[in-house]
Design an enzyme around this catalytic site. Structure first.
Site, PDB file in Angstrom:
ATOM      1  N   GLN A 135      -0.688 -16.697  -2.272  1.00 45.83           N
ATOM      2  CA  GLN A 135      -0.178 -16.710  -3.645  1.00 45.83           C
ATOM      3  C   GLN A 135       0.594 -18.026  -3.827  1.00 45.83           C
ATOM      4  O   GLN A 135       1.055 -18.616  -2.846  1.00 45.83           O
ATOM      5  CB  GLN A 135       0.762 -15.486  -3.825  1.00 45.83           C
ATOM      6  CG  GLN A 135       1.366 -15.336  -5.192  1.00 45.83           C
ATOM      7  CD  GLN A 135       0.290 -15.244  -6.266  1.00 45.83           C
ATOM      8  OE1 GLN A 135      -0.227 -16.279  -6.698  1.00 45.83           O
ATOM      9  NE2 GLN A 135      -0.046 -14.047  -6.694  1.00 45.83           N
ATOM     10  N   GLU A 182      -8.992 -23.405  -7.756  1.00 45.33           N
ATOM     11  CA  GLU A 182      -9.356 -22.102  -8.319  1.00 45.33           C
ATOM     12  C   GLU A 182      -9.477 -22.278  -9.825  1.00 45.33           C
ATOM     13  O   GLU A 182      -8.602 -22.869 -10.460  1.00 45.33           O
ATOM     14  CB  GLU A 182      -8.290 -21.044  -8.014  1.00 45.33           C
ATOM     15  CG  GLU A 182      -8.677 -19.683  -8.576  1.00 45.33           C
ATOM     16  CD  GLU A 182      -7.569 -18.643  -8.506  1.00 45.33           C
ATOM     17  OE1 GLU A 182      -7.374 -18.063  -7.432  1.00 45.33           O
ATOM     18  OE2 GLU A 182      -6.917 -18.413  -9.554  1.00 45.33           O
TER      19      GLU A 182
HETATM   20  P1  FAD Z   1      -4.327  -5.599  -0.724  1.00 49.11           P
HETATM   21  O1  FAD Z   1      -4.550  -6.456   0.464  1.00 49.11           O
HETATM   22  O2  FAD Z   1      -5.122  -4.363  -0.864  1.00 49.11           O
HETATM   23  O3  FAD Z   1      -2.766  -5.236  -0.741  1.00 49.11           O
HETATM   24  C1  FAD Z   1      -2.192  -4.580  -1.865  1.00 49.11           C
HETATM   25  C2  FAD Z   1      -0.906  -3.879  -1.447  1.00 49.11           C
HETATM   26  O4  FAD Z   1      -1.213  -2.746  -0.633  1.00 49.11           O
HETATM   27  C3  FAD Z   1       0.039  -4.724  -0.603  1.00 49.11           C
HETATM   28  O5  FAD Z   1       1.345  -4.367  -0.954  1.00 49.11           O
HETATM   29  C4  FAD Z   1      -0.267  -4.302   0.825  1.00 49.11           C
HETATM   30  O6  FAD Z   1       0.862  -4.457   1.668  1.00 49.11           O
HETATM   31  C5  FAD Z   1      -0.629  -2.849   0.643  1.00 49.11           C
HETATM   32  N1  FAD Z   1      -1.654  -2.349   1.579  1.00 49.11           N
HETATM   33  C6  FAD Z   1      -2.776  -2.980   1.975  1.00 49.11           C
HETATM   34  N2  FAD Z   1      -3.521  -2.171   2.748  1.00 49.11           N
HETATM   35  C7  FAD Z   1      -2.871  -0.979   2.814  1.00 49.11           C
HETATM   36  C8  FAD Z   1      -3.147   0.276   3.422  1.00 49.11           C
HETATM   37  N3  FAD Z   1      -4.264   0.466   4.147  1.00 49.11           N
HETATM   38  N4  FAD Z   1      -2.261   1.280   3.250  1.00 49.11           N
HETATM   39  C9  FAD Z   1      -1.126   1.112   2.526  1.00 49.11           C
HETATM   40  N5  FAD Z   1      -0.805  -0.069   1.921  1.00 49.11           N
HETATM   41  C10 FAD Z   1      -1.675  -1.088   2.061  1.00 49.11           C
HETATM   42  N6  FAD Z   1      -6.840 -10.478  -9.036  1.00 49.11           N
HETATM   43  C11 FAD Z   1      -7.964 -10.290  -9.767  1.00 49.11           C
HETATM   44  O7  FAD Z   1      -8.066  -9.284 -10.499  1.00 49.11           O
HETATM   45  N7  FAD Z   1      -8.996 -11.202  -9.745  1.00 49.11           N
HETATM   46  C12 FAD Z   1      -8.953 -12.317  -8.964  1.00 49.11           C
HETATM   47  O8  FAD Z   1      -9.893 -13.111  -8.974  1.00 49.11           O
HETATM   48  C13 FAD Z   1      -7.778 -12.544  -8.161  1.00 49.11           C
HETATM   49  N8  FAD Z   1      -7.686 -13.624  -7.344  1.00 49.11           N
HETATM   50  C14 FAD Z   1      -6.584 -13.763  -6.535  1.00 49.11           C
HETATM   51  C15 FAD Z   1      -6.539 -14.848  -5.617  1.00 49.11           C
HETATM   52  C16 FAD Z   1      -5.428 -15.014  -4.795  1.00 49.11           C
HETATM   53  C17 FAD Z   1      -5.399 -16.166  -3.815  1.00 49.11           C
HETATM   54  C18 FAD Z   1      -4.331 -14.112  -4.878  1.00 49.11           C
HETATM   55  C19 FAD Z   1      -3.095 -14.312  -4.011  1.00 49.11           C
HETATM   56  C20 FAD Z   1      -4.372 -13.042  -5.766  1.00 49.11           C
HETATM   57  C21 FAD Z   1      -5.498 -12.848  -6.595  1.00 49.11           C
HETATM   58  N9  FAD Z   1      -5.595 -11.763  -7.472  1.00 49.11           N
HETATM   59  C22 FAD Z   1      -6.727 -11.578  -8.238  1.00 49.11           C
HETATM   60  C23 FAD Z   1      -4.491 -10.799  -7.603  1.00 49.11           C
HETATM   61  C24 FAD Z   1      -4.634  -9.624  -6.627  1.00 49.11           C
HETATM   62  O9  FAD Z   1      -5.770  -8.844  -6.966  1.00 49.11           O
HETATM   63  C25 FAD Z   1      -3.358  -8.786  -6.729  1.00 49.11           C
HETATM   64  O10 FAD Z   1      -2.261  -9.528  -6.209  1.00 49.11           O
HETATM   65  C26 FAD Z   1      -3.435  -7.399  -6.113  1.00 49.11           C
HETATM   66  O11 FAD Z   1      -2.294  -6.667  -6.569  1.00 49.11           O
HETATM   67  C27 FAD Z   1      -3.387  -7.394  -4.583  1.00 49.11           C
HETATM   68  O12 FAD Z   1      -4.539  -7.856  -4.063  1.00 49.11           O
HETATM   69  P2  FAD Z   1      -4.772  -7.942  -2.466  1.00 49.11           P
HETATM   70  O13 FAD Z   1      -6.191  -8.259  -2.270  1.00 49.11           O
HETATM   71  O14 FAD Z   1      -3.757  -8.812  -1.855  1.00 49.11           O
HETATM   72  O15 FAD Z   1      -4.481  -6.396  -2.087  1.00 49.11           O
END
Ligand code: FAD
Length: 316
Positions: free
Chosen positions: A209, A19
């Site tokens: 993560q 990455e």
């Molecule tokens: P989600 O899957 O939406 O989850 C977020 C939270 O909401 C979790 O606590 C989950 O349990 C909860 N949740 C999910 N769906 C629901 C629902 N329907 N109802 C209620 N709760 C729910 N950030 C950036 O800005 N740019 C990047 O390029 C980037 N790359 C990343 C790459 C990786 C591999 C990782 C692990 C993280 C990256 N991040 C990036 C950070 C990421 O955007 C944050 O960690 C963000 O807070 C969560 O993203 P997610 O897609 O896991 O969220």
């Protein structure tokens, strides 16, 4: 080529992937090539390019008042994907986030990616720290909603019936998983339930993560399998390379650094001692994960190559 096809073609052999971050606004892309040049020798299966939503900055105006202005600190994710694919002939995966995008803007961006021949997208909620004020009214709240939008486009279903539906996209979708739980989730089981929701809606693979204790990854995979998450789960790794990261990594990413690693880093007298300890720990983690047959070792370079080069030399 789709990431899942690459994993299948590897027939159980552990792949190597990276990455990278786009350069800071105003810096040349050559700085990024300088990071990637030494890593290409290890033939990464794919390179993820992060996306950075706009942040609010505060500037003092000549009249003394403070002005708020949006600034995207690292623009150019899609252009960088194209430049890297062209220069190194490597698969690139742009990150796509919910934060700051209306559903229509996302649909347009996905059309553009499709026209460019990009077959993989990493779908995320996006880092919200500084961006709350510039959220769009009809942006997705969770990554699952964005997964659903991409999966619908893969079936030729677009947001508005006025859109001609003569084409279907065919994106392979990656999503994030958290071996130590996402910070907003009340507990691990709830977080896993929402992770499964992303997979049920169409996610093809998971990248985790970073973690510093392999047991956390193995336990996470076991829990995922028990609730029926059967897609590949790729471990994300990062070598510690500065003492301050003992504090900044846990506070930023909500994870633990094991006692033994903490003590070894604390003992270090110089920055190169810290780097050596961090690399040795990451090599130890990587070798154990590879021996366990993980699909790929995915390294968060943070746009620095020397640590990952040393690790790749020792592990691949
Ligand atoms: P989600 O899957 O939406 O989850 C977020 C939270 O909401 C979790 O606590 C989950 O349990 C909860 N949740 C999910 N769906 C629901 C629902 N329907 N109802 C209620 N709760 C729910 N950030 C950036 O800005 N740019 C990047 O390029 C980037 N790359 C990343 C790459 C990786 C591999 C990782 C692990 C993280 C990256 N991040 C990036 C950070 C990421 O955007 C944050 O960690 C963000 O807070 C969560 O993203 P997610 O897609 O896991 O969220």
């Amino acid at each position: 080529m789709k990431i899942t096809d690459k994993l299948d073609a590897a027939k159980g052999e552990t792949l190597f992937s990276l990455e990278i971050l786009p350069p800071q606004k105003g810096k040349k892309i050559n700085d990024l090539f300088a990071v990637l040049d030494p890593l290409m020798e290890f033939k990464p299966a794919f390179v993820d390019v992060t996306y950075h939503p706009e942040e609010m900055i505060y500037k003092r105006r000549p009249d003394g008042l403070i002005e708020e202005a949006p600034l995207r600190p690292r623009p150019g994710t899609v252009g960088i994907c194209a430049a890297i694919s062209y220069k190194y002939n490597v698969e690139t995966v742009p990150h796509l986030v919910c934060v700051g995008f209306s559903k229509e803007e996302t649909e347009d961006a996905l059309f553009s990616l499709c026209y460019q021949g990009i077959e993989n997208v990493m779908v995320l909620k996006g880092d919200e720290k500084n961006h709350l004020k510039i959220g769009k009214t009809n942006q997705h709240k969770y990554a699952s909603e964005l997964v659903d939008q991409v999966a619908n486009m893969n079936k030729g279903k677009f947001l508005h019936e006025e859109t001609l539906n003569e084409m279907e996209t065919d994106f392979c979708i990656g999503v994030a998983g958290y071996p130590e739980k996402h910070f907003e989730a009340p507990n691990m089981n709830t977080d896993l339930k929402w992770l499964k929701n992303k997979v049920d809606l169409g996610a093809d693979y998971i990248i985790t993560q970073m973690f510093f204790d392999n047991k956390k990854y193995f336990d996470f995979v076991d829990k995922c399998r028990k609730i029926g998450i059967n897609v590949p789960i790729i471990p994300g790794l990062k070598p510690i390379d500065a003492k301050y990261q003992l504090k900044s990594i846990p506070s930023r990413f909500f994870l633990e650094i094991p006692d033994e690693l903490t003590k070894e880093v604390e003992k270090c007298k110089t920055i190169s001692d810290v780097k050596q300890v961090g690399e040795e720990w990451c090599i130890m983690q990587s070798k154990e994960l590879k021996a366990a047959g993980v699909p790929a070792l995915h390294y968060y370079t943070m746009s620095k190559s020397d640590g990952v080069v040393n690790i790749a030399k020792a592990v691949l």
